[in-house]
Motif scaffolding. Structure first.
Motif, PDB file in Angstrom:
ATOM      1  N   ALA A  74     -31.584  10.730  32.007  1.00 48.76           N
ATOM      2  CA  ALA A  74     -31.774   9.634  31.054  1.00 48.76           C
ATOM      3  C   ALA A  74     -32.718  10.069  29.937  1.00 48.76           C
ATOM      4  O   ALA A  74     -32.463   9.810  28.754  1.00 48.76           O
ATOM      5  CB  ALA A  74     -32.314   8.393  31.763  1.00 48.76           C
ATOM      6  N   ALA A  75     -33.800  10.754  30.295  1.00 50.05           N
ATOM      7  CA  ALA A  75     -34.757  11.242  29.298  1.00 50.05           C
ATOM      8  C   ALA A  75     -34.108  12.260  28.362  1.00 50.05           C
ATOM      9  O   ALA A  75     -34.329  12.232  27.146  1.00 50.05           O
ATOM     10  CB  ALA A  75     -35.976  11.853  29.991  1.00 50.05           C
ATOM     11  N   ASP A  76     -33.292  13.152  28.911  1.00 50.27           N
ATOM     12  CA  ASP A  76     -32.595  14.150  28.087  1.00 50.27           C
ATOM     13  C   ASP A  76     -31.649  13.474  27.099  1.00 50.27           C
ATOM     14  O   ASP A  76     -31.554  13.876  25.936  1.00 50.27           O
ATOM     15  CB  ASP A  76     -31.809  15.129  28.962  1.00 50.27           C
ATOM     16  N   GLN A  77     -30.940  12.441  27.554  1.00 48.40           N
ATOM     17  CA  GLN A  77     -30.010  11.724  26.685  1.00 48.40           C
ATOM     18  C   GLN A  77     -30.766  11.012  25.555  1.00 48.40           C
ATOM     19  O   GLN A  77     -30.351  11.055  24.398  1.00 48.40           O
ATOM     20  CB  GLN A  77     -29.205  10.732  27.508  1.00 48.40           C
ATOM     21  N   LEU A  78     -31.897  10.384  25.886  1.00 50.49           N
ATOM     22  CA  LEU A  78     -32.707   9.725  24.869  1.00 50.49           C
ATOM     23  C   LEU A  78     -33.320  10.724  23.894  1.00 50.49           C
ATOM     24  O   LEU A  78     -33.401  10.460  22.695  1.00 50.49           O
ATOM     25  CB  LEU A  78     -33.803   8.875  25.522  1.00 50.49           C
ATOM     26  N   ALA A  79     -33.738  11.885  24.404  1.00 49.09           N
ATOM     27  CA  ALA A  79     -34.302  12.922  23.540  1.00 49.09           C
ATOM     28  C   ALA A  79     -33.255  13.442  22.553  1.00 49.09           C
ATOM     29  O   ALA A  79     -33.550  13.663  21.371  1.00 49.09           O
ATOM     30  CB  ALA A  79     -34.869  14.066  24.377  1.00 49.09           C
ATOM     31  N   ALA A  80     -32.037  13.631  23.024  1.00 45.58           N
ATOM     32  CA  ALA A  80     -30.952  14.092  22.147  1.00 45.58           C
ATOM     33  C   ALA A  80     -30.669  13.048  21.071  1.00 45.58           C
ATOM     34  O   ALA A  80     -30.460  13.392  19.901  1.00 45.58           O
ATOM     35  CB  ALA A  80     -29.690  14.379  22.959  1.00 45.58           C
ATOM     36  N   LEU A  81     -30.681  11.779  21.451  1.00 49.90           N
ATOM     37  CA  LEU A  81     -30.476  10.707  20.481  1.00 49.90           C
ATOM     38  C   LEU A  81     -31.622  10.680  19.473  1.00 49.90           C
ATOM     39  O   LEU A  81     -31.398  10.550  18.270  1.00 49.90           O
ATOM     40  CB  LEU A  81     -30.346   9.360  21.187  1.00 49.90           C
ATOM     41  N   ALA A  82     -32.861  10.831  19.959  1.00 52.18           N
ATOM     42  CA  ALA A  82     -34.027  10.848  19.061  1.00 52.18           C
ATOM     43  C   ALA A  82     -33.931  12.007  18.065  1.00 52.18           C
ATOM     44  O   ALA A  82     -34.213  11.842  16.873  1.00 52.18           O
ATOM     45  CB  ALA A  82     -35.313  10.944  19.870  1.00 52.18           C
ATOM     46  N   ASP A  83     -33.522  13.174  18.533  1.00 52.72           N
ATOM     47  CA  ASP A  83     -33.364  14.331  17.644  1.00 52.72           C
ATOM     48  C   ASP A  83     -32.308  14.059  16.574  1.00 52.72           C
ATOM     49  O   ASP A  83     -32.493  14.387  15.405  1.00 52.72           O
ATOM     50  CB  ASP A  83     -32.981  15.581  18.437  1.00 52.72           C
ATOM     51  N   ALA A  84     -31.194  13.450  16.975  1.00 52.51           N
ATOM     52  CA  ALA A  84     -30.126  13.133  16.018  1.00 52.51           C
ATOM     53  C   ALA A  84     -30.609  12.112  14.992  1.00 52.51           C
ATOM     54  O   ALA A  84     -30.324  12.240  13.797  1.00 52.51           O
ATOM     55  CB  ALA A  84     -28.894  12.599  16.754  1.00 52.51           C
ATOM     56  N   ARG A  90     -33.747  11.593  14.063  1.00 51.29           N
ATOM     57  CA  ARG A  90     -34.750  12.257  13.216  1.00 51.29           C
ATOM     58  C   ARG A  90     -34.078  13.117  12.154  1.00 51.29           C
ATOM     59  O   ARG A  90     -34.475  13.111  10.996  1.00 51.29           O
ATOM     60  CB  ARG A  90     -35.663  13.104  14.102  1.00 51.29           C
ATOM     61  N   LYS A  91     -33.040  13.842  12.537  1.00 48.43           N
ATOM     62  CA  LYS A  91     -32.325  14.725  11.610  1.00 48.43           C
ATOM     63  C   LYS A  91     -31.502  13.913  10.613  1.00 48.43           C
ATOM     64  O   LYS A  91     -31.471  14.217   9.433  1.00 48.43           O
ATOM     65  CB  LYS A  91     -31.420  15.668  12.399  1.00 48.43           C
ATOM     66  N   GLY A  92     -30.804  12.881  11.097  1.00 46.33           N
ATOM     67  CA  GLY A  92     -29.930  12.075  10.236  1.00 46.33           C
ATOM     68  C   GLY A  92     -28.706  12.858   9.812  1.00 46.33           C
ATOM     69  O   GLY A  92     -28.447  13.962  10.287  1.00 46.33           O
ATOM     70  N   GLY A  93     -27.936  12.261   8.913  1.00 45.73           N
ATOM     71  CA  GLY A  93     -26.715  12.908   8.451  1.00 45.73           C
ATOM     72  C   GLY A  93     -25.690  13.004   9.556  1.00 45.73           C
ATOM     73  O   GLY A  93     -25.587  12.136  10.413  1.00 45.73           O
ATOM     74  N   ASP A  94     -24.921  14.082   9.564  1.00 45.67           N
ATOM     75  CA  ASP A  94     -23.914  14.293  10.605  1.00 45.67           C
ATOM     76  C   ASP A  94     -24.602  14.702  11.901  1.00 45.67           C
ATOM     77  O   ASP A  94     -25.418  15.617  11.906  1.00 45.67           O
ATOM     78  CB  ASP A  94     -22.922  15.381  10.187  1.00 45.67           C
ATOM     79  N   ALA A  95     -24.283  14.012  12.977  1.00 43.77           N
ATOM     80  CA  ALA A  95     -24.911  14.298  14.258  1.00 43.77           C
ATOM     81  C   ALA A  95     -23.846  14.406  15.340  1.00 43.77           C
ATOM     82  O   ALA A  95     -22.806  13.768  15.254  1.00 43.77           O
ATOM     83  CB  ALA A  95     -25.902  13.194  14.619  1.00 43.77           C
ATOM     84  N   GLU A  96     -24.117  15.212  16.333  1.00 42.59           N
ATOM     85  CA  GLU A  96     -23.248  15.331  17.496  1.00 42.59           C
ATOM     86  C   GLU A  96     -24.097  15.128  18.737  1.00 42.59           C
ATOM     87  O   GLU A  96     -25.118  15.796  18.914  1.00 42.59           O
ATOM     88  CB  GLU A  96     -22.563  16.694  17.528  1.00 42.59           C
ATOM     89  N   ARG A 156     -22.148   9.903  11.651  1.00 42.39           N
ATOM     90  CA  ARG A 156     -23.056  10.079  10.521  1.00 42.39           C
ATOM     91  C   ARG A 156     -24.137   9.019  10.636  1.00 42.39           C
ATOM     92  O   ARG A 156     -23.853   7.842  10.740  1.00 42.39           O
ATOM     93  CB  ARG A 156     -22.319   9.943   9.203  1.00 42.39           C
ATOM     94  N   ILE A 157     -25.399   9.458  10.603  1.00 47.51           N
ATOM     95  CA  ILE A 157     -26.533   8.551  10.714  1.00 47.51           C
ATOM     96  C   ILE A 157     -27.217   8.465   9.344  1.00 47.51           C
ATOM     97  O   ILE A 157     -27.695   9.470   8.829  1.00 47.51           O
ATOM     98  CB  ILE A 157     -27.531   9.039  11.781  1.00 47.51           C
ATOM     99  N   PRO A 158     -27.276   7.253   8.771  1.00 49.94           N
ATOM    100  CA  PRO A 158     -27.885   7.090   7.444  1.00 49.94           C
ATOM    101  C   PRO A 158     -29.415   7.101   7.522  1.00 49.94           C
ATOM    102  O   PRO A 158     -29.998   7.109   8.616  1.00 49.94           O
ATOM    103  CB  PRO A 158     -27.378   5.710   7.016  1.00 49.94           C
ATOM    104  N   ASP A 159     -30.052   7.070   6.357  1.00 54.24           N
ATOM    105  CA  ASP A 159     -31.511   7.059   6.307  1.00 54.24           C
ATOM    106  C   ASP A 159     -32.100   5.727   6.768  1.00 54.24           C
ATOM    107  O   ASP A 159     -33.214   5.686   7.271  1.00 54.24           O
ATOM    108  CB  ASP A 159     -31.999   7.359   4.884  1.00 54.24           C
ATOM    109  N   GLU A 160     -31.368   4.639   6.583  1.00 51.81           N
ATOM    110  CA  GLU A 160     -31.847   3.307   6.964  1.00 51.81           C
ATOM    111  C   GLU A 160     -30.912   2.692   7.988  1.00 51.81           C
ATOM    112  O   GLU A 160     -29.694   2.735   7.829  1.00 51.81           O
ATOM    113  CB  GLU A 160     -31.914   2.391   5.738  1.00 51.81           C
TER     114      GLU A 160
END
Length: 107
Positions: free
Chosen positions: A17-27, A29-35, A46-50
């Motif tokens: 669960a922590a790994d899944q949340l960390a991956a989501l947090a990284d995506a 934080r990076k924004g834009g196209d995420a996998e 695609r994750i926007p700035d807002e």
């Protein structure tokens, strides 16, 4: 009508669960196209700035539910959601949802 929906329910260890949340947090934080690697598949979006966030915590009948939800508009072509590569697609354009359920334990 939902354009696309992905939902995954499975048992996880605390570390998974922590790994899944960390991956989501990284995506996020990076924004834009995420996998996001989700079990056997990959969710590309695609994750926007807002975006908008909602945190819900509920204890009911001996069970704790923690729900984290992020939503954003797909208007103006600013975001997109595509199906996981394993073919198990069903994701809402209403975007990333992380959910963890655990049995309530007395302290």
């Amino acid at each position: 009508m939902t354009d696309l929906k992905f939902e995954q329910k499975r048992s996880l260890s605390r570390v998974e669960a922590a790994d899944q949340l960390a991956a989501l947090a990284d995506a996020l934080r990076k924004g834009g196209d995420a996998e996001l690697e989700l079990g056997a598949g990959t969710l590309s979006l695609r994750i926007p700035d807002e975006l908008r966030g909602e945190l819900e915590f509920e204890v009911d009948d001996g069970e704790v539910e923690l729900e984290i939800e992020f939503t954003w508009s797909t208007a103006r072509g600013s975001t997109k959601a595509t199906a996981p590569t394993d073919g198990t697609a069903k994701t809402a354009t209403k975007a990333s949802r992380g959910r963890k359920r655990a049995a309530a334990k007395p302290a």
